[in-house]
Design an enzyme around this catalytic site. Structure first.
Site, PDB file in Angstrom:
ATOM      1  NE  ARG A 261      35.451  57.928  75.930  1.00 41.52           N
ATOM      2  CZ  ARG A 261      34.727  57.232  76.550  1.00 41.52           C
ATOM      3  NH1 ARG A 261      33.791  57.722  76.972  1.00 41.52           N
ATOM      4  NH2 ARG A 261      35.164  55.934  76.723  1.00 41.52           N
ATOM      5  NE  ARG A 276      30.127  65.918  79.813  1.00 38.83           N
ATOM      6  CZ  ARG A 276      29.356  64.914  79.650  1.00 38.83           C
ATOM      7  NH1 ARG A 276      29.610  63.850  78.716  1.00 38.83           N
ATOM      8  NH2 ARG A 276      28.356  64.505  80.478  1.00 38.83           N
ATOM      9  CD  GLU A 348      28.234  56.539  81.552  1.00 34.88           C
ATOM     10  OE1 GLU A 348      29.150  55.672  81.299  1.00 34.88           O
ATOM     11  OE2 GLU A 348      27.719  57.214  81.212  1.00 34.88           O
ATOM     12  CB  SER A 351      29.043  51.541  80.613  1.00 31.15           C
ATOM     13  OG  SER A 351      28.499  52.851  80.903  1.00 31.15           O
ATOM     14  NE  ARG A 388      32.623  60.867  83.639  1.00 28.98           N
ATOM     15  CZ  ARG A 388      31.819  60.685  82.653  1.00 28.98           C
ATOM     16  NH1 ARG A 388      30.711  60.021  82.976  1.00 28.98           N
ATOM     17  NH2 ARG A 388      31.663  61.656  82.077  1.00 28.98           N
TER      18      ARG A 388
END
Length: 424
Positions: A261, A276, A348, A351, A388
């Site tokens: 990403r 991140r 987060e 998901s 994470r």
């Protein structure tokens, strides 16, 4: 994409969804106008073609004067058919282009608003009271450096900012998480898959990642291929252009892959550590099912995520994500947010999204049952995003000396080790 029939039968539902997402309602009106123009032109050209055919039959029986008039009229009709057919094709092209820009229709009950307008559904577990234990919690990077588990400096030297090395017990911890996640997924009935991390534009477009998310996608221009940001992409495209028998549904897949990403638009955010980053590994759940079963299956995927996080003894909460924070393909999304002691807040960690028929229509994936052939539904859910999850384990299970207690569920995959300790 959505079923085009909805634009004709219930355009207000599409408008309500756009309002909830904070997206322009004008797009709906543009689509309706393009569709009406296309259908009107098709009807007009078909009427002209029918008249042309009828007149052609009259020509052999007509007098000389009548024949000349009939020939002139058929020539006029032929030109009209040609023009209207071309205009109908242009209207269809416009309609198809606009339809691909339209997000999925949100499910009733999804909260309206943006990123901060989510609804908390439940809390699971209680964050540790480090003050009562007599020490200040370290953040994951400090713990990772004490353990020799994370090397950001060399990651930046080799690849640039937001890259890292997992070393020693850090690497072993990821491998343990992969084994644990795949073992649980297999127990639940998922087929393990190692998918390719490079995909064609059709796969990326079909899953909706070349719309609003395009700026975060890495593209290899020389090869016209994309690096995936999630295994959702190749798993969704796995059955593209196929018809699946209803009796084989649901089909459940668990894919382990690297994820890439660009993190565009996040300058200055979460720059410390591995929260991140530009690359991480992930185990992703993906499901194909009949549309009428999608909401129930969505609840199952959320349940699997909760069970996995619970097995790691991590405090977390579940939120119903607001419409304006949904991706292009999602009709509803639930996030599990893990507690990060050093930040004193939930962030987060997983998901799960119900994409209804949206991706299946774009990828031409259908099911066949007693009623015939129709689009099916697709759903996805994070089981374990490695970086994470490692953060949550290091911070929530840290000990005063910088070592980390290993959750019982992971000990079999770490040789029975109960504690990750410096130089261990």
């Amino acid at each position: 994409m959505i079923d085009p029939k909805i634009l004709r039968t219930d355009p207000d539902a599409v408008r309500r969804s756009q309002v909830a997402r904070g997206e322009p309602v004008e797009l709906v009106d543009q689509l309706i106008a393009a569709d009406e123009a296309r259908r009107s032109l098709i009807a007009s050209s078909e009427a002209a073609r029918a008249e042309q055919k009828s007149l052609s039959k009259q020509i052999p029986k007509a007098s000389a004067d009548e024949r000349a008039a009939l020939l002139a009229r058929t020539k006029e009709l032929a030109a009209s058919v040609k023009q209207e057919t071309a205009e109908a094709a242009e209207a269809k092209e416009l309609f198809d282009t606009l339809l691909r820009q339209l997000p999925n229709i949100t499910i009733d009950g999804v909260p309206e608003g943006g990123e901060e307008d989510f609804v908390v559904l439940e809390h699971v577990g209680t964050p540790r009271d480090f003050a009562a234990e007599g020490f200040e919690p370290r953040d994951h990077l400090e713990i990772g450096e004490i353990l020799g588990a994370i090397d950001m400096e060399r990651g930046a030297k080799v690849s640039g900012s937001r890259f890292y090395f997992l070393t020693g017990v850090g690497a072993l911890l990821e491998l343990a998480l992969v084994q644990h996640a795949m073992t649980m997924a297999t127990k639940w009935g998922f087929t393990p898959i190692l998918p390719p991390a490079l995909v064609k534009p059709s796969a990326m477009e079909g899953t909706g990642f070349l719309g609003q998310a395009a700026e975060n996608v890495y593209r290899l221009e020389a090869d016209d291929l994309y690096l995936v940001g999630t295994a959702e992409v190749p798993l969704a495209a796995y059955h593209s252009s196929e018809i699946l028998p209803a009796e084989t549904l649901p089909r459940l897949y668990a894919g382990y892959s690297p994820c890439f990403r660009r993190e565009a638009g996040t300058y200055g955010k979460d720059t410390r550590g591995i929260f991140r980053v530009h690359w991480f590994d992930k185990v992703e759940m993906f499901a194909y099912c009949a549309p009428e079963d999608a909401e129930a299956l969505h609840g199952r995927l959320l349940g699997y995520e909760k069970e996995f996080l619970g097995s790691l003894e991590i405090p977390f909460r579940v939120i119903d994500v607001a419409a304006g924070d949904l991706g292009l393909s999602a009709a509803r999304k639930y996030d599990c947010e893990g507690w990060i002691p050093s930040q004193g807040k939930y962030r987060e960690i997983t998901s799960t999204s119900n994409c209804t028929e949206f991706q299946a229509r774009r990828l031409d994936i259908r099911m066949r049952d007693a009623d015939g052939t129709r689009p099916l539904a697709t759903l996805n859910g994070t089981l374990c995003a490695m970086t994470r999850t490692i953060i949550l384990i290091l911070e929530n299970h840290q000990l005063p000396d910088g070592s980390v207690r290993v959750p019982e569920a992971l000990r079999p995959y770490l040789g029975g080790r109960e504690v990750l300790a410096p130089n261990a």
